[in-house]
Scaffold this active site. Structure first.
Site, PDB file in Angstrom:
ATOM      1  CG  HIS A  47      -7.751  -8.330   4.555  1.00  0.00           C
ATOM      2  ND1 HIS A  47      -8.822  -8.589   4.895  1.00  0.00           N
ATOM      3  CD2 HIS A  47      -7.401  -7.056   5.055  1.00  0.00           C
ATOM      4  CE1 HIS A  47      -9.623  -7.192   5.502  1.00  0.00           C
ATOM      5  NE2 HIS A  47      -8.372  -6.340   5.355  1.00  0.00           N
ATOM      6  CD  GLU A  76      -2.922  -0.815   2.495  1.00  0.00           C
ATOM      7  OE1 GLU A  76      -3.896  -0.235   2.028  1.00  0.00           O
ATOM      8  OE2 GLU A  76      -2.615  -1.311   3.546  1.00  0.00           O
TER       9      GLU A  76
HETATM   10  C1  BG6 Z   1      -8.135  -2.785   5.865  1.00  0.00           C
HETATM   11  C2  BG6 Z   1      -7.085  -2.424   6.563  1.00  0.00           C
HETATM   12  O1  BG6 Z   1      -8.930  -3.938   6.502  1.00  0.00           O
HETATM   13  O2  BG6 Z   1      -7.810  -2.918   4.465  1.00  0.00           O
HETATM   14  C3  BG6 Z   1      -6.344  -1.015   6.348  1.00  0.00           C
HETATM   15  O3  BG6 Z   1      -7.351  -1.864   7.995  1.00  0.00           O
HETATM   16  C4  BG6 Z   1      -6.180  -1.292   4.597  1.00  0.00           C
HETATM   17  O4  BG6 Z   1      -5.284  -0.760   7.008  1.00  0.00           O
HETATM   18  C5  BG6 Z   1      -7.279  -1.887   3.832  1.00  0.00           C
HETATM   19  O5  BG6 Z   1      -5.590  -0.133   3.811  1.00  0.00           O
HETATM   20  C6  BG6 Z   1      -6.714  -2.260   2.350  1.00  0.00           C
HETATM   21  O6  BG6 Z   1      -7.915  -2.682   1.768  1.00  0.00           O
HETATM   22  P1  BG6 Z   1      -8.214  -2.443   0.273  1.00  0.00           P
HETATM   23  O7  BG6 Z   1      -9.238  -2.969  -0.259  1.00  0.00           O
HETATM   24  O8  BG6 Z   1      -8.301  -0.930  -0.016  1.00  0.00           O
HETATM   25  O9  BG6 Z   1      -6.925  -3.116  -0.545  1.00  0.00           O
END
Ligand code: BG6
Length: 456
Positions: A223, A199
């Site tokens: 995740h 990220e």
């Molecule tokens: C969330 C986390 O569950 O998922 C965040 O708490 C993270 O820190 C996010 O940024 C990422 O999700 P996505 O769908 O934007 O990849």
């Protein structure tokens, strides 16, 4: 106790003025209402301590606004539940859906208060819990215990929004509705698997949450382990919630355990430079984590699964890469080239697509080394539904396939528990430059196995 389903529904969002509700839930609810996918939803209660800028966020959500009502509500205050009781009285033969969009430290108190209140009512009910389910194994068990005191497992929806993503769901389709991959989906053909969620964002105004949690709990415990389960599980006997979740549980149960002393061999962490200044206090929370897991079963023994995630990295990239073994070298030796390794990529961000990388002879020269070419399948040419859209619809329809069962959530904590403990003891967190791909230690971590992180 089995309670009847009811067509009429009412949704109570606890934490209804928080970030998640404003940014995700309300737009998605509006879109589902517009498409007529929520059946007979009579009312949505936005419950929160202060109204804040809620109006601003919903001002263009016409379908939702017609049934949305804000009420001041403090989940820790028993008296506020009297108000809920009065409201519930108005809805006979109506299913009650409670969505806990709350900071994790409030889950338990909300569950207990809601649970005891609901004892007085015969209405069918569901409770939706956002991640993280607890902070560690013990608190997860406690939370599950409280949930099960008042709700049956069929009424509990533990959300992991990654399971609402099309590219993640396609892992199962690619594997189980095609012949070509499943035959080679094992230790005989697969060298290793990389699952990455890189990220660019940093704390995003969530410092107090993030600093308590860190990268391992925030992303890997849920995740990334969920993606691992989809990649590694056996085909379910039938495609229904219990059977799918049974298979995921088997994967988690087969992951090789390690002790706190061995954590340095299986995990590395990092923190981006500037984190402490942003936070304004000392901390040893990681903003980057990478771990290596083995699944000790017939299909996967000896195949490493590398999982990594981090904040403030060079690019947003979420993908799972299956790296196949090198082909036997006869052809390549003759040409003096390195034997190929095919790769199958499930790309979740920035695009939703599946790519297969394989080697082809360059057109101009048959005797040159084959070059890697990519075959791509776009999974959502018209734009994928927002992950929450799929999941909310499933909640309304009572489909638990994409939700986490009690045993899954606890096993996932059990796996990372030694890492949590070992890291808690250590002050020193390796640093990395914002905008890089993470700490040098993570490069060395995978290099020790003769491999490297892939960016495909
Ligand atoms: C969330 C986390 O569950 O998922 C965040 O708490 C993270 O820190 C996010 O940024 C990422 O999700 P996505 O769908 O934007 O990849």
């Amino acid at each position: 106790m089995i309670r009847r389903e009811a067509d009429k529904k009412v949704l109570f969002i606890l934490g209804g003025t928080g970030d998640l509700s404003k940014r995700k839930l309300y737009p998605v609810l509006n879109s589902l209402l517009e498409k007529g996918k929520l059946g007979d939803l009579l009312k949505v209660y936005a419950l929160g301590r202060t109204k804040g800028d809620l109006e601003e966020h919903v001002k263009n959500l016409d379908h939702l606004r017609k049934i949305l009502e804000y009420h001041r509500f403090d989940v820790t205050n028993r008296e506020d539940y009297n108000f809920l009781a009065e409201e519930i009285e108005k809805f006979k033969d109506t299913e009650l859906i409670f969505y806990l969009a709350l900071p994790p430290q409030l889950f338990e108190v909300a569950v207990v208060n809601l649970g005891s209140l609901l004892r007085k009512f015969p209405n069918p009910r569901k409770i939706v819990v956002e991640k993280p389910f607890g902070f560690d194994l013990e608190s997860a068990r406690r939370l599950n215990f409280q949930l099960k005191r008042y709700f049956t497992e069929e009424e509990i929806y533990r959300i992991d929004h990654f399971l609402g993503k099309v590219a993640v769901q396609n892992i199962l389709s690619v594997r189980f509705s095609n012949y070509i991959f499943e035959g080679i989906w094992n230790k005989n053909f697969i060298d290793h698997i990389q699952i990455s969620a890189l990220e660019t964002v940093g704390l995003e105004g969530r410092a107090s949450y993030y600093d308590r949690v860190g990268a391992l709990r925030d992303m890997i415990q849920n995740h990334l382990l969920q993606i691992l389960c989809f990649l590694a599980m056996e085909p379910p006997a039938v495609m229904e919630a219990e059977r799918v979740r049974d298979e995921k549980v088997k994967v988690l149960a087969s992951i090789r355990r390690f002790s706190e002393e061995d954590v340095d061999k299986v995990a590395v962490r990092g923190r981006y430079k500037g984190y402490l200044e942003e936070l304004g206090k000392p901390s040893n929370t990681e903003t980057y984590a990478a771990i290596k897991l083995y699944i000790d079963n017939f299909r996967w023994e000896g195949v490493p699964f590398y999982l990594r995630t981090g904040k403030r990295l060079k690019e947003k990239k979420t993908q799972a890469i299956i790296v196949f073994k090198e082909v036997p070298g006869n052809f390549h030796r003759m040409l003096g080239c390195k034997p190929a390794q095919n790769k199958l990529v499930f790309e979740i961000a920035p695009k939703n697509r599946v790519r297969f990388l394989f080697e082809m002879t360059p057109p101009e020269n048959f005797l040159a080394c084959p070059v890697e070419r990519s075959m791509e399948m776009d999974l959502s040419p018209e734009g994928a539904p927002e992950a929450y859209e799929t999941l909310l619809e499933d909640i309304f329809q009572g489909n638990q396939t994409l939700f986490i069962r009690e045993d899954e959530s606890e096993l996932a904590w059990e796996i990372i528990e030694p890492i949590i403990k070992a890291w808690k003891e250590k002050e020193q967190v390796p640093e990395y430059e914002p905008g890089s791909y993470g700490p040098q230690e993570a490069e060395e971590f995978i290099k020790r196995d003769g491999r490297r992180w892939l960016y495909l």
